[in-house]
Design an enzyme around this catalytic site. Sequence first.
Site, PDB file in Angstrom:
ATOM      1  N   GLN A  46       0.838  -1.206   0.000  1.00 19.22           N
ATOM      2  CA  GLN A  46       0.000   0.000   0.000  1.00 19.22           C
ATOM      3  C   GLN A  46       0.872   1.255   0.000  1.00 19.22           C
ATOM      4  O   GLN A  46       2.000   1.253   0.524  1.00 19.22           O
ATOM      5  CB  GLN A  46      -0.908   0.056   1.249  1.00 19.22           C
ATOM      6  CG  GLN A  46      -2.165  -0.778   1.126  1.00 19.22           C
ATOM      7  CD  GLN A  46      -1.918  -2.231   1.473  1.00 19.22           C
ATOM      8  OE1 GLN A  46      -1.106  -2.548   2.364  1.00 19.22           O
ATOM      9  NE2 GLN A  46      -2.582  -3.136   0.776  1.00 19.22           N
ATOM     10  N   CYS A  75      -6.163   0.483   6.885  1.00 17.57           N
ATOM     11  CA  CYS A  75      -4.952  -0.333   6.752  1.00 17.57           C
ATOM     12  C   CYS A  75      -4.375  -0.517   8.152  1.00 17.57           C
ATOM     13  O   CYS A  75      -3.766   0.406   8.693  1.00 17.57           O
ATOM     14  CB  CYS A  75      -3.947   0.336   5.817  1.00 17.57           C
ATOM     15  SG  CYS A  75      -2.491  -0.696   5.511  1.00 17.57           S
ATOM     16  N   ASN A  77      -1.930  -2.540   9.470  1.00 17.12           N
ATOM     17  CA  ASN A  77      -0.471  -2.466   9.612  1.00 17.12           C
ATOM     18  C   ASN A  77       0.020  -1.073   9.240  1.00 17.12           C
ATOM     19  O   ASN A  77       0.991  -0.557   9.821  1.00 17.12           O
ATOM     20  CB  ASN A  77       0.204  -3.505   8.710  1.00 17.12           C
ATOM     21  CG  ASN A  77       0.052  -4.914   9.247  1.00 17.12           C
ATOM     22  OD1 ASN A  77       0.159  -5.158  10.454  1.00 17.12           O
ATOM     23  ND2 ASN A  77      -0.224  -5.866   8.369  1.00 17.12           N
ATOM     24  N   ASN A 159     -12.884  -1.713   6.078  1.00 18.51           N
ATOM     25  CA  ASN A 159     -12.683  -2.298   4.753  1.00 18.51           C
ATOM     26  C   ASN A 159     -13.271  -3.704   4.798  1.00 18.51           C
ATOM     27  O   ASN A 159     -13.425  -4.289   5.853  1.00 18.51           O
ATOM     28  CB  ASN A 159     -11.196  -2.284   4.352  1.00 18.51           C
ATOM     29  CG  ASN A 159     -10.317  -3.065   5.332  1.00 18.51           C
ATOM     30  OD1 ASN A 159     -10.700  -3.392   6.431  1.00 18.51           O
ATOM     31  ND2 ASN A 159      -9.101  -3.393   4.881  1.00 18.51           N
ATOM     32  N   HIS A 161     -13.938  -7.715   4.612  1.00 17.37           N
ATOM     33  CA  HIS A 161     -13.189  -8.960   4.815  1.00 17.37           C
ATOM     34  C   HIS A 161     -14.123 -10.164   4.776  1.00 17.37           C
ATOM     35  O   HIS A 161     -15.181 -10.139   5.400  1.00 17.37           O
ATOM     36  CB  HIS A 161     -12.478  -8.934   6.171  1.00 17.37           C
ATOM     37  CG  HIS A 161     -11.283  -8.026   6.199  1.00 17.37           C
ATOM     38  ND1 HIS A 161     -10.019  -8.450   5.872  1.00 17.37           N
ATOM     39  CD2 HIS A 161     -11.180  -6.695   6.470  1.00 17.37           C
ATOM     40  CE1 HIS A 161      -9.177  -7.427   5.958  1.00 17.37           C
ATOM     41  NE2 HIS A 161      -9.852  -6.360   6.319  1.00 17.37           N
ATOM     42  N   ASN A 192     -11.154  -8.369   0.913  1.00 16.19           N
ATOM     43  CA  ASN A 192      -9.945  -9.073   1.364  1.00 16.19           C
ATOM     44  C   ASN A 192     -10.379 -10.451   1.847  1.00 16.19           C
ATOM     45  O   ASN A 192     -11.496 -10.595   2.375  1.00 16.19           O
ATOM     46  CB  ASN A 192      -9.305  -8.283   2.505  1.00 16.19           C
ATOM     47  CG  ASN A 192      -8.949  -6.865   2.084  1.00 16.19           C
ATOM     48  OD1 ASN A 192      -7.961  -6.632   1.409  1.00 16.19           O
ATOM     49  ND2 ASN A 192      -9.803  -5.898   2.462  1.00 16.19           N
ATOM     50  N   GLU A 210      -5.091 -10.134  -0.141  1.00 14.04           N
ATOM     51  CA  GLU A 210      -5.577  -8.762   0.000  1.00 14.04           C
ATOM     52  C   GLU A 210      -6.187  -8.228  -1.301  1.00 14.04           C
ATOM     53  O   GLU A 210      -5.610  -8.400  -2.391  1.00 14.04           O
ATOM     54  CB  GLU A 210      -4.439  -7.824   0.417  1.00 14.04           C
ATOM     55  CG  GLU A 210      -4.095  -7.884   1.877  1.00 14.04           C
ATOM     56  CD  GLU A 210      -3.372  -6.638   2.340  1.00 14.04           C
ATOM     57  OE1 GLU A 210      -3.688  -5.548   1.847  1.00 14.04           O
ATOM     58  OE2 GLU A 210      -2.455  -6.763   3.190  1.00 14.04           O
ATOM     59  N   ARG A 211      -7.327  -7.571  -1.144  1.00 15.32           N
ATOM     60  CA  ARG A 211      -7.939  -6.857  -2.272  1.00 15.32           C
ATOM     61  C   ARG A 211      -6.918  -5.891  -2.865  1.00 15.32           C
ATOM     62  O   ARG A 211      -6.263  -5.170  -2.133  1.00 15.32           O
ATOM     63  CB  ARG A 211      -9.158  -6.093  -1.788  1.00 15.32           C
ATOM     64  CG  ARG A 211      -9.829  -5.210  -2.821  1.00 15.32           C
ATOM     65  CD  ARG A 211     -11.044  -4.497  -2.275  1.00 15.32           C
ATOM     66  NE  ARG A 211     -10.731  -3.563  -1.189  1.00 15.32           N
ATOM     67  CZ  ARG A 211     -11.635  -2.709  -0.686  1.00 15.32           C
ATOM     68  NH1 ARG A 211     -12.889  -2.703  -1.143  1.00 15.32           N
ATOM     69  NH2 ARG A 211     -11.318  -1.896   0.299  1.00 15.32           N
ATOM     70  N   CYS A 219      -1.583  -8.802   7.258  1.00 15.19           N
ATOM     71  CA  CYS A 219      -2.708  -7.877   7.007  1.00 15.19           C
ATOM     72  C   CYS A 219      -3.312  -7.545   8.359  1.00 15.19           C
ATOM     73  O   CYS A 219      -3.860  -8.439   9.022  1.00 15.19           O
ATOM     74  CB  CYS A 219      -3.735  -8.530   6.089  1.00 15.19           C
ATOM     75  SG  CYS A 219      -5.174  -7.490   5.760  1.00 15.19           S
ATOM     76  N   GLY A 222      -7.018  -7.688   8.430  1.00 20.56           N
ATOM     77  CA  GLY A 222      -7.347  -9.103   8.257  1.00 20.56           C
ATOM     78  C   GLY A 222      -7.239  -9.871   9.557  1.00 20.56           C
ATOM     79  O   GLY A 222      -8.072 -10.736   9.859  1.00 20.56           O
TER      80      GLY A 222
HETATM   81  N1  LIG Z   1      -6.016  -4.375   0.755  1.00 20.92           N
HETATM   82  C1  LIG Z   1      -6.836  -3.695   1.778  1.00 20.92           C
HETATM   83  C2  LIG Z   1      -6.125  -2.460   2.357  1.00 20.92           C
HETATM   84  C3  LIG Z   1      -4.876  -2.788   3.174  1.00 20.92           C
HETATM   85  C4  LIG Z   1      -5.122  -3.674   4.344  1.00 20.92           C
HETATM   86  C5  LIG Z   1      -3.900  -4.299   5.015  1.00 20.92           C
HETATM   87  N2  LIG Z   1      -2.619  -4.041   4.436  1.00 20.92           N
HETATM   88  C6  LIG Z   1      -3.914  -4.025   6.511  1.00 20.92           C
HETATM   89  O1  LIG Z   1      -2.849  -4.008   7.140  1.00 20.92           O
HETATM   90  O2  LIG Z   1      -5.044  -3.873   7.060  1.00 20.92           O
HETATM   91  C7  LIG Z   1      -8.177  -3.270   1.138  1.00 20.92           C
HETATM   92  O3  LIG Z   1      -8.231  -3.055  -0.062  1.00 20.92           O
HETATM   93  O4  LIG Z   1      -9.149  -3.138   1.912  1.00 20.92           O
END
Ligand SMILES: N[C@H](CCC[C@H](N)C(=O)O)C(=O)O
Length: 276
Positions: A46, A75, A77, A159, A161, A192, A210-211, A219, A222
């Site tokens: 990201q 996000c 992390n 986001n 999941h 995700n 991951e999306r 994640c 996640g």
């Molecule tokens: N790919 C995720 C965003 C980053 C999530 C991940 N890197 C984390 O640490 O939560 C999405 O499109 O919702």
Amino acid sequence: MALAFSKMHGIGNDFVLIDCRERPLPLDTAAIRRIGHRHFGVGFDQLLSIESSQDADCAFAYGVWNSDGSRSGQCGNGVRCVAAWLARDGVLGEGLVRLMSPSGPVRVERLADERIRVDMGEPRFAPAALPFDVPHERDPYSIDVVGRSLKIGAVSMGNPHALVEVADIDAAEVDVLGPQVEHAAEFPRGCNVGFAQVLSRSTIALRVWERGVGETLACGTGACAAVAVLHRRGLLDDEVEVRLPGGALEIQWQGPGHPLWKTGSASFAFEGVWHE
Ligand SMILES: N[C@H](CCC[C@H](N)C(=O)O)C(=O)O
């Protein structure tokens, strides 16, 4: 254009951070994808913008873009890396500090051991929160992918999941099922996809497709989502260690009506300048 950036990671989930406190991110989707390319660019899971906050209750704000250029609401992390970046800049402040994410405020705190503790808010199971186009909330859901009926849990951490329980994390069909579920018609904005093996009432192993990226080493949202779904199924206690390929996160959740807390490291890799 010469664009300064910081390269960081949260247990192997890696990020480019750009200081946008004085001016908006000067990149369009195509430029974000160029910088995110693992060979022609810097490479990241990201890109995170660090922004001044329009909300009087939040010290700063941040934005989140996946390496395919798509935006995300959260996000897990990444917010630890934003907090560590602000702390290194000497502007984070002590104790719990509110930061505005694209999906609303979160609270961060830098601990004595340099790890970052984050109040990620309350998990939201209502399908509309993801969004997830199903007639009503239930658990598990069954969705048809590659001609199979797959049982999933579904939750939003800001986001979307989906969570698949597996008996053997090493044998999880992440590369096959991940993209199928990410792009399933029931998820109009994608999602995700976590694959979790319950090891005990206080330990799970997790891999995440991951999306907008693919499988990552970790994640944060996640990990929160997996604990939320499995805790609500009665399989976990309130404090859980989530073991991801890149490292471990600590999650604490007392159940519906309570915020979910995540604690983990944030690491600096290098500083750089992107030219284009
Ligand atoms: N790919 C995720 C965003 C980053 C999530 C991940 N890197 C984390 O640490 O939560 C999405 O499109 O919702």
